[in-house]
Design a protein around this motif. Sequence first.
Motif, mmCIF file in Angstrom:
data_model
loop_
_atom_site.group_PDB
_atom_site.id
_atom_site.type_symbol
_atom_site.label_atom_id
_atom_site.label_comp_id
_atom_site.label_asym_id
_atom_site.label_seq_id
_atom_site.Cartn_x
_atom_site.Cartn_y
_atom_site.Cartn_z
ATOM 1 N N ALA A 144 0.828 -1.205 0.000
ATOM 2 C CA ALA A 144 0.000 0.000 0.000
ATOM 3 C C ALA A 144 0.864 1.258 0.000
ATOM 4 O O ALA A 144 0.547 2.243 -0.661
ATOM 5 C CB ALA A 144 -0.945 -0.003 1.195
ATOM 6 N N GLY A 145 1.973 1.237 0.722
ATOM 7 C CA GLY A 145 2.854 2.388 0.807
ATOM 8 C C GLY A 145 3.518 2.770 -0.503
ATOM 9 O O GLY A 145 4.094 3.847 -0.618
ATOM 10 N N PHE A 161 7.885 10.644 -4.684
ATOM 11 C CA PHE A 161 7.757 9.343 -4.040
ATOM 12 C C PHE A 161 6.537 8.548 -4.485
ATOM 13 O O PHE A 161 6.528 7.334 -4.421
ATOM 14 C CB PHE A 161 7.688 9.513 -2.514
ATOM 15 N N MET A 162 5.480 9.257 -4.881
ATOM 16 C CA MET A 162 4.213 8.603 -5.187
ATOM 17 C C MET A 162 3.878 8.749 -6.670
ATOM 18 O O MET A 162 4.237 9.751 -7.290
ATOM 19 C CB MET A 162 3.085 9.231 -4.360
ATOM 20 N N PRO A 163 3.173 7.768 -7.256
ATOM 21 C CA PRO A 163 2.831 7.869 -8.677
ATOM 22 C C PRO A 163 1.807 8.971 -8.950
ATOM 23 O O PRO A 163 1.021 9.343 -8.081
ATOM 24 C CB PRO A 163 2.257 6.489 -9.006
ATOM 25 N N LYS A 164 1.866 9.474 -10.171
ATOM 26 C CA LYS A 164 0.893 10.470 -10.623
ATOM 27 C C LYS A 164 0.230 9.929 -11.889
ATOM 28 O O LYS A 164 0.664 8.912 -12.441
ATOM 29 C CB LYS A 164 1.571 11.822 -10.846
ATOM 30 N N ILE A 165 -0.809 10.576 -12.361
ATOM 31 C CA ILE A 165 -1.563 10.078 -13.510
ATOM 32 C C ILE A 165 -0.663 9.868 -14.723
ATOM 33 O O ILE A 165 -0.787 8.879 -15.440
ATOM 34 C CB ILE A 165 -2.738 11.023 -13.831
ATOM 35 N N SER A 166 0.297 10.764 -14.947
ATOM 36 C CA SER A 166 1.177 10.632 -16.115
ATOM 37 C C SER A 166 2.120 9.421 -16.005
ATOM 38 O O SER A 166 2.739 9.034 -16.989
ATOM 39 C CB SER A 166 1.994 11.911 -16.320
ATOM 40 N N ASP A 167 2.196 8.797 -14.823
ATOM 41 C CA ASP A 167 3.008 7.588 -14.655
ATOM 42 C C ASP A 167 2.279 6.334 -15.145
ATOM 43 O O ASP A 167 2.859 5.257 -15.179
ATOM 44 C CB ASP A 167 3.402 7.399 -13.178
ATOM 45 N N LEU A 168 1.010 6.485 -15.512
ATOM 46 C CA LEU A 168 0.225 5.367 -16.031
ATOM 47 C C LEU A 168 0.266 5.406 -17.548
ATOM 48 O O LEU A 168 -0.070 6.422 -18.169
ATOM 49 C CB LEU A 168 -1.222 5.473 -15.532
ATOM 50 N N SER A 169 0.732 4.312 -18.156
ATOM 51 C CA SER A 169 0.878 4.279 -19.615
ATOM 52 C C SER A 169 -0.484 4.126 -20.298
ATOM 53 O O SER A 169 -1.493 3.817 -19.664
ATOM 54 C CB SER A 169 1.781 3.116 -20.024
ATOM 55 N N LYS A 170 -0.468 4.305 -21.601
ATOM 56 C CA LYS A 170 -1.679 4.053 -22.390
ATOM 57 C C LYS A 170 -1.928 2.553 -22.440
ATOM 58 O O LYS A 170 -1.019 1.751 -22.278
ATOM 59 C CB LYS A 170 -1.507 4.617 -23.794
ATOM 60 N N THR A 171 -3.165 2.186 -22.689
ATOM 61 C CA THR A 171 -3.519 0.772 -22.770
ATOM 62 C C THR A 171 -2.835 0.137 -23.975
ATOM 63 O O THR A 171 -2.864 0.678 -25.076
ATOM 64 C CB THR A 171 -5.046 0.621 -22.895
ATOM 65 N N ASN A 172 -2.198 -1.021 -23.740
ATOM 66 C CA ASN A 172 -1.536 -1.727 -24.852
ATOM 67 C C ASN A 172 -2.524 -2.646 -25.564
ATOM 68 O O ASN A 172 -3.701 -2.707 -25.200
ATOM 69 C CB ASN A 172 -0.295 -2.481 -24.355
ATOM 70 N N ALA A 173 -2.040 -3.381 -26.558
ATOM 71 C CA ALA A 173 -2.899 -4.243 -27.377
ATOM 72 C C ALA A 173 -3.587 -5.325 -26.546
ATOM 73 O O ALA A 173 -4.679 -5.774 -26.897
ATOM 74 C CB ALA A 173 -2.081 -4.878 -28.494
ATOM 75 N N ALA A 174 -2.956 -5.734 -25.469
ATOM 76 C CA ALA A 174 -3.534 -6.779 -24.616
ATOM 77 C C ALA A 174 -4.537 -6.214 -23.610
ATOM 78 O O ALA A 174 -5.133 -6.954 -22.845
ATOM 79 C CB ALA A 174 -2.420 -7.515 -23.883
ATOM 80 N N GLY A 175 -4.696 -4.891 -23.611
ATOM 81 C CA GLY A 175 -5.642 -4.264 -22.689
ATOM 82 C C GLY A 175 -5.032 -3.925 -21.334
ATOM 83 O O GLY A 175 -5.744 -3.591 -20.403
ATOM 84 N N LYS A 177 -2.104 -1.846 -18.819
ATOM 85 C CA LYS A 177 -1.388 -0.580 -18.668
ATOM 86 C C LYS A 177 -0.196 -0.821 -17.756
ATOM 87 O O LYS A 177 -0.197 -1.749 -16.959
ATOM 88 C CB LYS A 177 -2.285 0.492 -18.035
ATOM 89 N N ARG A 178 0.808 0.039 -17.879
ATOM 90 C CA ARG A 178 1.952 -0.008 -16.968
ATOM 91 C C ARG A 178 1.906 1.204 -16.056
ATOM 92 O O ARG A 178 1.567 2.286 -16.498
ATOM 93 C CB ARG A 178 3.263 0.033 -17.749
ATOM 94 N N LEU A 179 2.285 0.983 -14.809
ATOM 95 C CA LEU A 179 2.372 2.075 -13.859
ATOM 96 C C LEU A 179 3.820 2.193 -13.419
ATOM 97 O O LEU A 179 4.406 1.249 -12.898
ATOM 98 C CB LEU A 179 1.480 1.817 -12.630
ATOM 99 N N PHE A 180 4.419 3.359 -13.645
ATOM 100 C CA PHE A 180 5.768 3.620 -13.176
ATOM 101 C C PHE A 180 5.691 4.064 -11.718
ATOM 102 O O PHE A 180 4.933 4.970 -11.384
ATOM 103 C CB PHE A 180 6.447 4.714 -14.017
ATOM 104 N N LEU A 181 6.448 3.395 -10.859
ATOM 105 C CA LEU A 181 6.497 3.770 -9.449
ATOM 106 C C LEU A 181 7.785 4.545 -9.212
ATOM 107 O O LEU A 181 8.874 3.998 -9.375
ATOM 108 C CB LEU A 181 6.461 2.525 -8.561
ATOM 109 N N PRO A 182 7.698 5.826 -8.842
ATOM 110 C CA PRO A 182 8.901 6.616 -8.624
ATOM 111 C C PRO A 182 9.789 6.059 -7.508
ATOM 112 O O PRO A 182 10.986 6.267 -7.494
ATOM 113 C CB PRO A 182 8.384 7.998 -8.230
ATOM 114 N N GLN A 188 13.935 2.059 -3.703
ATOM 115 C CA GLN A 188 13.870 3.457 -3.254
ATOM 116 C C GLN A 188 13.669 4.411 -4.418
ATOM 117 O O GLN A 188 12.643 4.389 -5.039
ATOM 118 C CB GLN A 188 15.099 3.806 -2.425
ATOM 119 N N MET A 189 14.637 5.235 -4.733
ATOM 120 C CA MET A 189 14.456 6.316 -5.692
ATOM 121 C C MET A 189 14.639 5.900 -7.151
ATOM 122 O O MET A 189 14.509 6.706 -8.041
ATOM 123 C CB MET A 189 15.427 7.464 -5.383
ATOM 124 N N ARG A 190 14.962 4.645 -7.427
ATOM 125 C CA ARG A 190 15.167 4.227 -8.818
ATOM 126 C C ARG A 190 13.862 3.925 -9.533
ATOM 127 O O ARG A 190 13.844 3.787 -10.726
ATOM 128 C CB ARG A 190 16.052 2.971 -8.848
#
Length: 191
Positions: A144-145, A161-175, A177-182, A188-190
């Motif tokens: 959760a954190g 530290f926390m994801p934002k809307i722009s960190d969510l990718s567009k839907t791919n062909a399989a339906g 999405k990817r979420l980038f976690l800062p 940690q920061m990678r």
Amino acid sequence: LMEASVTSKTQGRKHNNIAEFLDWAHQHRLHAKDVLPASEVTLCEYAAEFGGKLAGASVKAKLSAIKGWTIMKGYAWQGGDRLRKVLAGVERSAPPSSFRPEREPVKKSHLSILHAELDLSDTNGLDCCIAAAADLMFYSQLRAGEILPTNSSFSQYNTKFMPKISDLSKTNAAGSKRLFLPRTKTSQMRG
């Protein structure tokens, strides 16, 4: 840079562990040469003090702090086979209170119950967010954190530290999405 390799909370724990070791050494009237670097005998005696009192992992964390401190001061670590055997003994003699019962895993049926209790209509944004966060944590095996802030105030939301809307990718062909976690617990920061 060695200090920056861990969070400030972890640094605080390590400093406390070192201070505890130094207090123990003072109580046992050890000389400075017996403390830095600590001989394997000294390390074994220190670890053995916790037998039947703490979990093995707790004692290993204490020794890890001492090891890091010793190396940072430019000395070679003296822990070896004897210390590993003492730590194994400490682990086996850990008190029952140091063990937690295993938690039940979260299952798809739990998500179904949650969804059934929420108002997932377009008019209830909070319930939709709760469902989305629960689904994301379950299917992505996230803590959760990693995706939820500790404070509900929007002004306190830190996008470093926390994801934002722009960190969510567009839907791919399989339906999907990817979420980038800062930031994650392990990287940690990678991100």
